[in-house]
Each structure stands twice: as C-alpha cells, then as structure tokens.
Design an enzyme around this catalytic site. Structure first.
Site, short mmCIF file in Angstrom:
data_model
loop_
_atom_site.label_atom_id
_atom_site.label_comp_id
_atom_site.label_asym_id
_atom_site.label_seq_id
_atom_site.Cartn_x
_atom_site.Cartn_y
_atom_site.Cartn_z
CB SER A 10 -0.91 0.15 1.27
OG SER A 10 -1.50 1.12 1.25
CG HIS A 35 -4.00 -1.46 -1.73
ND1 HIS A 35 -5.20 -2.22 -2.12
CD2 HIS A 35 -4.33 -0.58 -0.81
CE1 HIS A 35 -5.97 -1.87 -1.49
NE2 HIS A 35 -5.87 -0.68 -0.61
CG ASP A 37 -5.20 2.61 0.58
OD1 ASP A 37 -6.20 1.76 0.32
OD2 ASP A 37 -3.98 2.37 1.14
CG MET A 39 -8.41 7.47 2.30
SD MET A 39 -7.78 7.25 3.74
CE MET A 39 -6.92 5.85 3.66
CG HIS A 68 -9.39 0.41 -0.89
ND1 HIS A 68 -9.03 0.42 0.19
CD2 HIS A 68 -10.67 0.57 -0.80
CE1 HIS A 68 -9.83 0.10 1.25
NE2 HIS A 68 -11.12 0.25 0.46
CG MET A 70 -11.64 3.42 1.58
SD MET A 70 -9.89 3.52 2.60
CE MET A 70 -8.79 3.45 1.21
CG MET A 139 -11.92 -2.68 4.65
SD MET A 139 -10.57 -2.03 3.60
CE MET A 139 -9.87 -1.37 4.86
CG PHE A 145 -6.22 6.74 9.87
CD1 PHE A 145 -5.72 7.89 9.56
CD2 PHE A 145 -7.46 6.75 10.26
CE1 PHE A 145 -6.65 9.29 9.92
CE2 PHE A 145 -8.35 7.94 10.37
CZ PHE A 145 -7.62 9.19 10.51
N GLY A 146 -3.35 4.05 7.86
CA GLY A 146 -2.56 2.83 7.85
C GLY A 146 -1.91 2.56 9.21
N GLY A 147 -1.24 1.68 9.60
CA GLY A 147 -0.75 1.37 10.60
C GLY A 147 -1.75 1.00 11.88
CG ASP A 177 -6.71 -2.57 2.69
OD1 ASP A 177 -5.57 -2.54 3.30
OD2 ASP A 177 -7.53 -1.91 1.85
N GLY A 199 0.82 -2.42 4.03
CA GLY A 199 1.46 -0.76 3.94
C GLY A 199 2.42 -0.85 4.94
C1 DX5 Z 1 -6.83 1.68 5.25
C2 DX5 Z 1 -6.18 1.45 3.82
C3 DX5 Z 1 -5.17 0.32 3.72
C4 DX5 Z 1 -3.76 0.72 4.45
C5 DX5 Z 1 -3.31 -0.46 5.04
O1 DX5 Z 1 -7.83 2.41 5.34
O2 DX5 Z 1 -7.33 0.74 2.93
O3 DX5 Z 1 -4.78 -0.17 2.59
O4 DX5 Z 1 -2.89 1.68 3.71
O5 DX5 Z 1 -2.05 0.04 5.98
P1 DX5 Z 1 -1.64 -1.12 6.97
O6 DX5 Z 1 -1.04 -2.19 6.24
O7 DX5 Z 1 -0.32 -0.07 7.54
O8 DX5 Z 1 -2.56 -1.27 8.04
ZN ZN Z 2 -6.72 0.07 1.20
#
Ligand code: DX5
Ligand code: ZN
Length: 224
Positions: A10, A35, A37, A39, A68, A70, A139, A145-147, A177, A199
């Site tokens: 990601s 990937h 994202d 948003m 993706h 969102m 999901m 958010f990542g992480g 994801d 990610g």
């Molecule tokens: C979250 C995103 C993910 C995100 C995953 O809303 O859709 O794709 O980047 O990040 P990690 O792998 O850090 O959870």
């Molecule tokens: Zn995603």
C-alpha cells in the site's frame, strides 16, 4: 491445486518525498500489485490523493494498479480512475446503494471490479452478486488510516467468503486490507485469502523488499 497468493504493497505508507524510489523498490521486488488508497474526507475521516497522483504513480509503476476508493458516490469517478490507469477498481459496499450497477459500470471500462466490506459488514450480504465480483476486499481495520491493529474476526470472515466462493464456483479473489504483515500472513492464507495488502509492515521494515519476499514465500496450503 495450490493457490498462489499476491502481495499488494500500500503506497499510503510510502515516503511521498521519495515516491519514485519507493515505487522502484516495489517494481524490483516480488510484489504483484500496487495498492492505492483514495480517501475523500467524507466516507472516511482522512484525505489522501485522487486520480492525478494515481496517474503519476502509473507512469512509474511496472505492475498493476489496485485502486481502493474510500469515497462517497464512487460511480461518479470510475471512468476517471480507469483513464488514470487503474487495473482493479474497488468500491465500498457501504457507499453504493446500487452496487450491482456500479460493479458492471467498472467492468464496462475494462477494469476488474472489487467490492470492499467494512469490518462490521457481513460477508453474506454479497451472496446474490458474488459471481459478478472479481475481488472482495475484506477490511481488517476501519478504513481511513494505515498502521492500525488487525481485527481478528477477519479470519472467520475470510473462511465464510471462501466457502461462498466455492459454493457459487465464482472467480472472485479475496483481498485482506489493514494490519497485515508477517505475523498474520500464514493464518490469512490458510483461511483462504488471495491478495494481501501491506502498508506499514512493508514500508516500515528495515528491508521492505525482503519483507515482501518473505510474505510471498508462505504457501497457501488451501486446495481448490
Ligand atoms: C486503510 C487502507 C489500507 C492501509 C493499510 O484504510 O485501506 O490499504 O494503507 O495500511 P497498513 O498495512 O499499514 O494497515
Ligand atoms: Zn486500502
């Protein structure tokens, strides 16, 4: 037959000040897809990037773009993201009152059609359209958010979805994801996952390409 899973780093977790370097890392790794994202600050609380950046990434990327969305009203932007280079376009179940129509709108552009489910959305809601969907994105965190921490219940949802795909003899890929990394790769593959989005576990690693290779090296052991 042993399934071969795909790894989709990601880009959200990449360093945007060194995007070309990070994209090249993915190009030269065992990863399968990018990937991306998107948003909008409405469907999710965060804002990332749109078709302009997707197009720029596409000019550097040597692997398919898994986009993706969102965003609310994703049907308004499907053609634009396709023109920007998206190979897979995933919309959220929760954002589409006419999901069947939206899936076919994606397919008419020539892209693969994906549907993402938030953690609270049951897999069974896709039963009547599963044969039309190229990819279901489960999901495993709340999108935005990542992480974040992996939601464990996703393993059971993956098994349920795998059963549904088998019963319907559907061509659908299962993508996971959020919070995915070396610690849960094997469990997800055993539950029936096909595509693992990663990610922070990839871009936050000391050696991202080695982490991708490690994730790729697990065998799925899931016979079809
Ligand atoms: C979250 C995103 C993910 C995100 C995953 O809303 O859709 O794709 O980047 O990040 P990690 O792998 O850090 O959870
Ligand atoms: Zn995603």
């Amino acid at each position: 037959m042993i399934r071969q899973h795909l790894i989709a780093p990601s880009v959200l977790a990449a360093d945007f000040a060194h995007l070309e370097r990070d994209i090249d890392m993915v190009n030269n790794s065992l990863a399968d897809w990018f990937h991306l994202d998107v948003m909008d600050g409405r469907f999710v609380p965060n804002i990332t990037f749109g078709m302009f950046i997707v197009e720029a990434i596409g000019r550097l990327a040597k692997k398919p773009l898994d986009v993706h969305l969102m965003i609310v009203e994703p049907e308004r932007y499907i053609e634009s993201f396709r023109k920007a280079g998206a190979d897979v376009i995933t919309v959220h179940y929760e954002a589409c009152p006419h999901l069947h129509r939206t899936i076919h709108q994606i397919k008419e552009t020539g892209a693969k059609a994906g549907v993402a489910l938030n953690p609270h959305t049951p897999v069974g809601l896709l039963e009547d359209i599963i044969e039309d969907i190229d990819l279901v994105c489960l999901m495993s965190v709340n999108p935005g958010f990542g992480g974040q921490k992996f939601i464990y219940r996703t393993l059971e949802k993956t098994r349920q979805l795998r059963d549904m795909i088998i019963v319907h003899n559907a061509p659908t890929l299962i993508e996971i994801d959020g919070g995915v990394g070396l610690q849960n790769t094997e469990a997800l593959l055993q539950a029936g996952a096909d595509v693992l989005v990663a990610g922070s576990s990839v871009f936050g690693a000391t050696d991202p390409a080695a982490t991708i290779a490690h994730m790729k090296s697990f065998s799925s052991k899931f016979d079809v």
